[in-house]
Design a protein around this motif. Sequence first.
Motif, PDB file in Angstrom:
ATOM      1  N   SER A 179       0.820  -1.220   0.000  1.00  0.00           N
ATOM      2  CA  SER A 179       0.000   0.000   0.000  1.00  0.00           C
ATOM      3  C   SER A 179       0.853   1.270   0.000  1.00  0.00           C
ATOM      4  O   SER A 179       0.368   2.317   0.384  1.00  0.00           O
ATOM      5  N   HIS A 180       2.099   1.186  -0.412  1.00  0.00           N
ATOM      6  CA  HIS A 180       3.011   2.341  -0.490  1.00  0.00           C
ATOM      7  C   HIS A 180       3.088   3.076   0.849  1.00  0.00           C
ATOM      8  O   HIS A 180       2.962   4.290   0.914  1.00  0.00           O
ATOM      9  N   SER A 181       3.299   2.333   1.882  1.00  0.00           N
ATOM     10  CA  SER A 181       3.354   2.915   3.220  1.00  0.00           C
ATOM     11  C   SER A 181       4.621   3.757   3.401  1.00  0.00           C
ATOM     12  O   SER A 181       5.669   3.450   2.846  1.00  0.00           O
ATOM     13  N   PRO A 182       4.543   4.828   4.192  1.00  0.00           N
ATOM     14  CA  PRO A 182       5.713   5.663   4.447  1.00  0.00           C
ATOM     15  C   PRO A 182       6.678   4.967   5.408  1.00  0.00           C
ATOM     16  O   PRO A 182       6.254   4.336   6.379  1.00  0.00           O
ATOM     17  N   VAL A 183       7.968   5.085   5.125  1.00  0.00           N
ATOM     18  CA  VAL A 183       8.991   4.433   5.931  1.00  0.00           C
ATOM     19  C   VAL A 183      10.210   5.347   6.059  1.00  0.00           C
ATOM     20  O   VAL A 183      10.356   6.316   5.320  1.00  0.00           O
ATOM     21  N   TYR A 184      11.059   5.016   7.038  1.00  0.00           N
ATOM     22  CA  TYR A 184      12.405   5.574   7.106  1.00  0.00           C
ATOM     23  C   TYR A 184      13.347   4.512   6.564  1.00  0.00           C
ATOM     24  O   TYR A 184      13.202   3.325   6.865  1.00  0.00           O
TER      25      TYR A 184
END
Length: 91
Positions: free
Chosen positions: A32-37
């Motif tokens: 789901s194109h999740s935001p990450v570092y």
Amino acid sequence: MPQYQWSPPEHPDPPEDQPIGIEGVEWSEWVSHSPVYVEVEFTRTGWQRIPGFVDAATDDRVLVQFVHMGFAHRVWLERGRVTPRTLKPRR
């Protein structure tokens, strides 16, 4: 006295700062194109922790997309070098 011919100085561009990743795979799960570092090692600046988004994932690898120094990159990384982050809610 010889005639002086002016020419502009030559300043070769330094090589771009490229991320170092691992070999990818041909298949992966939809995400789901999740935001990450992302913790990425670059060829010139070394280790950086930068925000990005997940594009694809397998059991042990993640394809992440991020921007570094104005250039967009997509790199496969080990799952341990990617941590989730949350976006601030819109006002």
